[in-house]
Motif scaffolding. Structure first.
Motif, PDB file in Angstrom:
ATOM      1  N   PRO A   1      -4.567  -3.930  -2.361  1.00 28.01           N
ATOM      2  CA  PRO A   1      -3.108  -4.037  -2.319  1.00 28.01           C
ATOM      3  C   PRO A   1      -2.664  -5.488  -2.236  1.00 28.01           C
ATOM      4  O   PRO A   1      -3.318  -6.328  -1.628  1.00 28.01           O
TER       5      PRO A   1
ATOM      6  N   TYR B   1       1.409  -7.153   3.075  1.00 22.42           N
ATOM      7  CA  TYR B   1      -0.040  -6.928   3.175  1.00 22.42           C
ATOM      8  C   TYR B   1      -0.696  -8.116   3.863  1.00 22.42           C
ATOM      9  O   TYR B   1      -0.565  -9.255   3.428  1.00 22.42           O
TER      10      TYR B   1
ATOM     11  N   ASN C   1       0.819  -1.212   0.000  1.00 20.54           N
ATOM     12  CA  ASN C   1       0.000   0.000   0.000  1.00 20.54           C
ATOM     13  C   ASN C   1       0.857   1.268   0.000  1.00 20.54           C
ATOM     14  O   ASN C   1       0.397   2.329   0.408  1.00 20.54           O
TER      15      ASN C   1
END
Length: 208
Positions: free
Chosen positions: A57, A82, A34
């Motif tokens: 993401p 992520y 992100n």
């Protein structure tokens, strides 16, 4: 002179065995999923969708290659960190990332993107240490700089520069915004020094 706007997608590879020949000069972009990596690449190349941005993401699971010319390439490395990505996939990406950084001879510099509001997370620091250990020059690119007021932005950049001394090696810190172009000229200038080392040598040669 590097014409970043001429960048064109070449291939996506799951690992280094599927990449183009290990020759010429590559500069790689890496960062948390992100951190705004795709937006930064699109801003650099003046193309709206060269690197695909996703509302989810972590979708970039391959090493993406963009040719600038016959000998120079931009590399978009898989995003990392992520939480919603399965653990097995994270391990696969990490292995590909490690292999690329340690074995790719034509890699001449690494851009590590971090959200300026949340810099120097553990995985970010691991990546920078990794690059330094491989004798790679690094630019820490603090993205989304428009989200902070100028005073806070300057303060954060100075703090990250101070902290980056712990990495050793050749590590620079820049603020950047895909939204309003903060830091774009500085990024282009640094990339050009990596892509055109012969120009640097000519400039650095002392006068007799």
């Amino acid at each position: 002179m590097i014409h970043f706007q001429k960048a064109k997608f070449t291939t996506s590879a799951p690992d280094i065995t599927k990449l183009p020949a290990d020759s010429g000069i590559e500069v790689a972009f890496a960062g948390r999923s992100n951190a705004g990596k795709s937006s930064a690449l699109n801003t650099l190349t003046r193309q709206k969708s060269l690197a695909r941005t996703s509302k989810t993401p972590g979708r970039t699971q391959l090493i993406n290659v963009f040719d600038l010319d016959e000998t120079r390439r931009l590399i978009d490395l898989p995003g990392y960190g992520y939480a919603k990505v399965p653990e097995a996939m994270k391990r696969k990406w990490q292995a590909a990332l490690s292999e690329y950084l340690q074995e790719r001879e034509c890699l001449k510099g690494l851009i590590v993107l971090m959200d300026i509001r949340h810099p120097l997370k553990d995985l970010d620091q691991d990546l920078v240490f990794w690059a330094v250990d491989s004798n790679l020059p690094v630019v820490i690119l603090l993205t989304k700089a428009d989200k902070l007021k100028p005073g806070q932005r300057k303060k954060t950049v100075l703090e990250v520069r101070q902290a980056s001394k712990n990495f050793g090696g050749n590590v620079e810190v820049m603020a950047f915004s895909s939204h309003n172009g903060i830091g774009l000229p500085e990024l282009e200038k640094k990339l050009t020094t990596w892509y055109c080392p012969q120009d640097n040598e000519a400039t650095d040669t002392p006068e007799a």
